[in-house]
Design a protein around this motif. Structure first.
Motif, PDB file in Angstrom:
ATOM      1  N   CYS A  31       0.832  -1.210   0.000  1.00  0.00           N
ATOM      2  CA  CYS A  31       0.000   0.000   0.000  1.00  0.00           C
ATOM      3  C   CYS A  31       0.867   1.261   0.000  1.00  0.00           C
ATOM      4  N   ARG A  32       1.963   1.217   0.726  1.00  0.00           N
ATOM      5  CA  ARG A  32       2.868   2.368   0.741  1.00  0.00           C
ATOM      6  C   ARG A  32       3.458   2.610  -0.644  1.00  0.00           C
ATOM      7  N   LYS A  33       3.778   1.522  -1.345  1.00  0.00           N
ATOM      8  CA  LYS A  33       4.352   1.676  -2.683  1.00  0.00           C
ATOM      9  C   LYS A  33       3.317   2.218  -3.659  1.00  0.00           C
ATOM     10  N   ILE A  34       2.084   1.754  -3.535  1.00  0.00           N
ATOM     11  CA  ILE A  34       1.028   2.240  -4.428  1.00  0.00           C
ATOM     12  C   ILE A  34       0.804   3.737  -4.212  1.00  0.00           C
ATOM     13  N   ALA A  35       0.795   4.153  -2.943  1.00  0.00           N
ATOM     14  CA  ALA A  35       0.509   5.556  -2.623  1.00  0.00           C
ATOM     15  C   ALA A  35       1.715   6.456  -2.854  1.00  0.00           C
ATOM     16  N   ALA A  36       2.895   5.867  -2.991  1.00  0.00           N
ATOM     17  CA  ALA A  36       4.109   6.669  -3.129  1.00  0.00           C
ATOM     18  C   ALA A  36       4.162   7.392  -4.459  1.00  0.00           C
ATOM     19  N   TYR A  37       3.545   6.789  -5.499  1.00  0.00           N
ATOM     20  CA  TYR A  37       3.556   7.414  -6.824  1.00  0.00           C
ATOM     21  C   TYR A  37       2.138   7.717  -7.270  1.00  0.00           C
ATOM     22  N   LYS A  38       1.915   8.949  -7.677  1.00  0.00           N
ATOM     23  CA  LYS A  38       0.616   9.336  -8.220  1.00  0.00           C
ATOM     24  C   LYS A  38       0.863  10.251  -9.412  1.00  0.00           C
ATOM     25  N   PRO A  39       0.015  10.197 -10.415  1.00  0.00           N
ATOM     26  CA  PRO A  39       0.195  11.064 -11.570  1.00  0.00           C
ATOM     27  C   PRO A  39       0.065  12.535 -11.198  1.00  0.00           C
ATOM     28  N   GLY A  40       0.923  13.368 -11.778  1.00  0.00           N
ATOM     29  CA  GLY A  40       0.855  14.800 -11.478  1.00  0.00           C
ATOM     30  C   GLY A  40       1.339  15.092 -10.073  1.00  0.00           C
ATOM     31  N   ASN A  41       0.963  16.255  -9.567  1.00  0.00           N
ATOM     32  CA  ASN A  41       1.385  16.657  -8.218  1.00  0.00           C
ATOM     33  C   ASN A  41       0.293  16.479  -7.182  1.00  0.00           C
ATOM     34  N   GLU A  42      -0.870  15.998  -7.619  1.00  0.00           N
ATOM     35  CA  GLU A  42      -1.965  15.838  -6.681  1.00  0.00           C
ATOM     36  C   GLU A  42      -1.734  14.646  -5.763  1.00  0.00           C
ATOM     37  N   ARG A  43      -2.239  14.754  -4.558  1.00  0.00           N
ATOM     38  CA  ARG A  43      -2.150  13.658  -3.596  1.00  0.00           C
ATOM     39  C   ARG A  43      -3.539  13.408  -3.014  1.00  0.00           C
ATOM     40  N   PRO A  44      -4.416  12.772  -3.793  1.00  0.00           N
ATOM     41  CA  PRO A  44      -5.799  12.591  -3.339  1.00  0.00           C
ATOM     42  C   PRO A  44      -5.954  11.537  -2.258  1.00  0.00           C
ATOM     43  N   PHE A  45      -4.935  10.704  -2.016  1.00  0.00           N
ATOM     44  CA  PHE A  45      -5.049   9.675  -0.990  1.00  0.00           C
ATOM     45  C   PHE A  45      -3.658   9.333  -0.465  1.00  0.00           C
ATOM     46  N   THR A  46      -3.638   8.731   0.699  1.00  0.00           N
ATOM     47  CA  THR A  46      -2.400   8.227   1.287  1.00  0.00           C
ATOM     48  C   THR A  46      -2.523   6.717   1.454  1.00  0.00           C
ATOM     49  N   TYR A  47      -1.449   6.077   1.866  1.00  0.00           N
ATOM     50  CA  TYR A  47      -1.493   4.628   2.032  1.00  0.00           C
ATOM     51  C   TYR A  47      -2.501   4.226   3.109  1.00  0.00           C
ATOM     52  N   VAL A  48      -2.745   5.114   4.085  1.00  0.00           N
ATOM     53  CA  VAL A  48      -3.715   4.817   5.145  1.00  0.00           C
ATOM     54  C   VAL A  48      -5.111   4.647   4.557  1.00  0.00           C
ATOM     55  N   ASP A  49      -5.411   5.420   3.507  1.00  0.00           N
ATOM     56  CA  ASP A  49      -6.724   5.312   2.861  1.00  0.00           C
ATOM     57  C   ASP A  49      -6.897   3.965   2.161  1.00  0.00           C
ATOM     58  N   LEU A  50      -5.801   3.333   1.792  1.00  0.00           N
ATOM     59  CA  LEU A  50      -5.865   2.064   1.055  1.00  0.00           C
ATOM     60  C   LEU A  50      -6.001   0.857   1.976  1.00  0.00           C
ATOM     61  N   LEU A  51      -5.570   0.995   3.223  1.00  0.00           N
ATOM     62  CA  LEU A  51      -5.518  -0.151   4.130  1.00  0.00           C
ATOM     63  C   LEU A  51      -6.857  -0.856   4.349  1.00  0.00           C
ATOM     64  N   PRO A  52      -7.982  -0.136   4.528  1.00  0.00           N
ATOM     65  CA  PRO A  52      -9.248  -0.849   4.805  1.00  0.00           C
ATOM     66  C   PRO A  52      -9.663  -1.830   3.718  1.00  0.00           C
ATOM     67  N   PHE A  53      -9.208  -1.621   2.485  1.00  0.00           N
ATOM     68  CA  PHE A  53      -9.609  -2.505   1.395  1.00  0.00           C
ATOM     69  C   PHE A  53      -8.877  -3.846   1.431  1.00  0.00           C
ATOM     70  N   VAL A  54      -7.664  -3.851   1.960  1.00  0.00           N
ATOM     71  CA  VAL A  54      -6.845  -5.074   1.894  1.00  0.00           C
ATOM     72  C   VAL A  54      -6.349  -5.565   3.251  1.00  0.00           C
ATOM     73  N   ASN A  70      -7.933  -6.245   6.123  1.00  0.00           N
ATOM     74  CA  ASN A  70      -9.188  -6.468   6.857  1.00  0.00           C
ATOM     75  C   ASN A  70      -9.111  -7.667   7.787  1.00  0.00           C
ATOM     76  N   ASP A  71      -7.923  -8.163   8.047  1.00  0.00           N
ATOM     77  CA  ASP A  71      -7.730  -9.337   8.898  1.00  0.00           C
ATOM     78  C   ASP A  71      -7.276  -8.891  10.286  1.00  0.00           C
ATOM     79  N   ASP A  72      -8.070  -9.214  11.323  1.00  0.00           N
ATOM     80  CA  ASP A  72      -7.689  -8.820  12.686  1.00  0.00           C
ATOM     81  C   ASP A  72      -6.989  -9.943  13.441  1.00  0.00           C
ATOM     82  N   GLY A  73      -6.895 -11.135  12.820  1.00  0.00           N
ATOM     83  CA  GLY A  73      -6.187 -12.247  13.448  1.00  0.00           C
ATOM     84  C   GLY A  73      -6.942 -12.929  14.563  1.00  0.00           C
TER      85      GLY A  73
END
Length: 502
Positions: free
Chosen positions: A96-119, A121-124
């Motif tokens: 998730c950090r790698k996905i969020a590290a690169y975004k097209p242009g200079n916009e930053r519409p999301f961070t890696y924290v925003d991606l975590l709930p999708f993948v 989801n395991d609390d162990g």
């Protein structure tokens, strides 16, 4: 080298400190004693090491994977999976950090924290195994009961284990597999697509064949432009053997395209050709986006106006988009799909009821032909009534006691998974036949007799039938004792038994 404790420390989402706080949560590591104890029993010499060398790391992962699939007990399998889930959670975070590290242009519409709930989801807290087919996740309860997890509740970490096989390739590390699979998570893809992120470039989209469902929406000139693009750009790309990102067409390629289009009485300048290529690519992107996310295609209400015979672009003037309704709403294939949806709603109950009645009668005849089970042929419908009754449903063990037989014999008599599968397949068959018959006999006409088109219709019907009645019905046969069964399938089954006076 990898830290050994990664096999018993799971990375989980950490909520905001205050419920009403606008500050987003993050993640935290949680130690799982069950996973640690299991790891120490399986690998006593390695558990004492702070870090594992690469060779030992692959050995551990291969052994845990083998136990997860072939362990002697179901609990042993689940604990091996728990260790792998801990390890995978750390790699999901990195992905998730790698996905969020690169975004097209200079916009930053999301961070890696925003991606975590999708993948992530395991609390162990839950022990999970796969069913015999290796397709569905089964949750183990504290009292030994098991329950099939629905799609919405499945753990992404277990999905990664399900698709990973270290025995197929010695070079395929689990770390790399997590990195490959994480961006493929459907819900995560939908989220990224909503920002236009990780979508194919214009040139990559144009290299692909136009979907048949989209062809009627494109002008003849648009289709010719794509054909010429394939003849030049795709030809050169295939001949060069290049892979990865598609670069912009060269001046030489654009000139060749313009020449080929001129032969078909389509005259373009370089600027206007690029504009049209990007416009068509956007249509293809919207179509792909609608299929990926389930959201409808969107088009601009206005488009730049062309002036003159050479299609010279006048960027200061805009005109209404001629591709929007009412012309779009009159597309014959779109209209047919709408009619198909209406037919599906009208026919669903009728088809399911017919399939249930037919298969139950066939099941009775089948039992009657077998000496060991002939006595239970007439009792079979009453047994189904007990199993699916609305209040206090009986399980197979209770029904076996009522009938004075052993549990395993009752399981063979009912064979609920097979019964459900047979009814599902028959429902699909009846549904397809009725759709085609109504298309031929009534107001509908098949837009195409193409086998690929009919295959798409069949797959759509299969998904519709499964989502409507059978996903929940299959889950119900794994429900704990005395839990109500009230799926659409269960309701229609009870209705059939009541009407048949069983």
């Amino acid at each position: 080298m990898v830290t050994t404790s990664r096999y018993w420390n799971i990375c989980v989402i950490s909520p905001p400190m205050y419920e009403k706080s606008r500050v987003r949560g993050g993640y935290k590591d949680v130690k799982l004693n069950l996973a640690e104890e299991f790891f120490k029993v399986q690998f006593p010499d390695l558990a004492v090491l702070e870090n594992l060398p690469s060779e030992d790391e692959r050995y551990v992962q291969r052994i845990l994977w083998q136990i997860f699939y072939h362990g002697e007990t179901i609990r042993e399998r689940a604990l091996a999976g728990l260790c792998l889930r801990c390890y995978i959670s750390q790699n999901i975070l990195i992905a998730c950090r790698k996905i969020a590290a690169y975004k097209p242009g200079n916009e930053r519409p999301f961070t890696y924290v925003d991606l975590l709930p999708f993948v992530l989801n395991d609390d162990g807290k839950t022990l999970i195994v796969l069913d015999r087919d290796g397709k569905n996740q089964i949750m183990l309860g504290a009292n030994g009961e098991s329950r099939l997890l629905e799609k919405e509740g499945r753990f992404f970490s277990v999905e990664i284990i399900r698709t990973y096989n270290p025995e197929l390739s010695k070079s395929q590390k689990l770390d790399n597999w997590v990195m490959r699979r994480t961006p493929q998570c459907l819900e995560l893809k939908k989220y990224l697509w909503s920002f236009g992120y990780r979508t194919p470039s214009d040139w990559a989209l144009l290299c692909r064949d136009i979907p048949k469902t989209l062809e009627p929406l494109l002008e003849v000139s648009d289709r010719k432009i794509v054909e010429v693009f394939h003849a030049v750009y795709r030809r050169d790309r295939l001949n060069s053997g290049k892979q990865g990102l598609s670069s912009e067409p060269t001046t030489k390629q654009l000139q060749e395209m313009i020449h080929l289009l001129g032969r078909q009485d389509l005259v373009f300048s370089t600027q206007i050709l690029i504009y049209n290529l990007r416009r068509i690519a956007d249509i293809l992107r919207q179509d792909k986006l609608s299929k990926e996310t389930g959201s409808p295609r969107t088009e601009s209400t206005e488009i730049p106006e062309y002036s003159g015979n050479n299609f010279m672009l006048n960027p200061s003037n805009y005109i209404p988009n001629p591709n929007l309704p009412p012309s779009y709403s009159n597309d014959p294939e779109k209209m047919e799909y709408q009619d198909l949806q209406n037919l599906c709603s009208d026919l669903a109950i009728e088809v399911l009821s017919q399939a249930i009645a037919q298969k139950i009668e066939q099941k009775k005849l089948s039992l009657a032909k077998r000496k060991k089970y002939a006595y239970f042929a007439e009792k079979f419908p009453e047994g189904l009534r007990l199993y699916y009754q609305e209040k206090n449903p009986r399980n197979l063990g209770e029904i076996a006691k009522l009938w004075g037989i052993e549990w395993h014999k009752a399981r063979r008599i009912f064979n609920l998974r097979e019964l459900l599968t047979d009814i599902q397949y028959l429902s699909e068959e009846i549904f397809m036949n009725k759709i085609i018959q109504q298309q031929i006999d009534s107001r509908l006409q098949l837009v195409s007799q193409d086998p690929d088109y009919l295959k798409e219709v069949a797959e759509a019907i299969r998904g519709f039938i499964y989502d409507l009645a059978f996903e929940e019905a299959f889950s119900e046969i794994f429900t704990p004792k005395n839990q109500s069964r009230n799926s659409l399938f269960a309701q229609l089954l009870r209705q059939y038994l009541d009407n048949s006076r069983y």
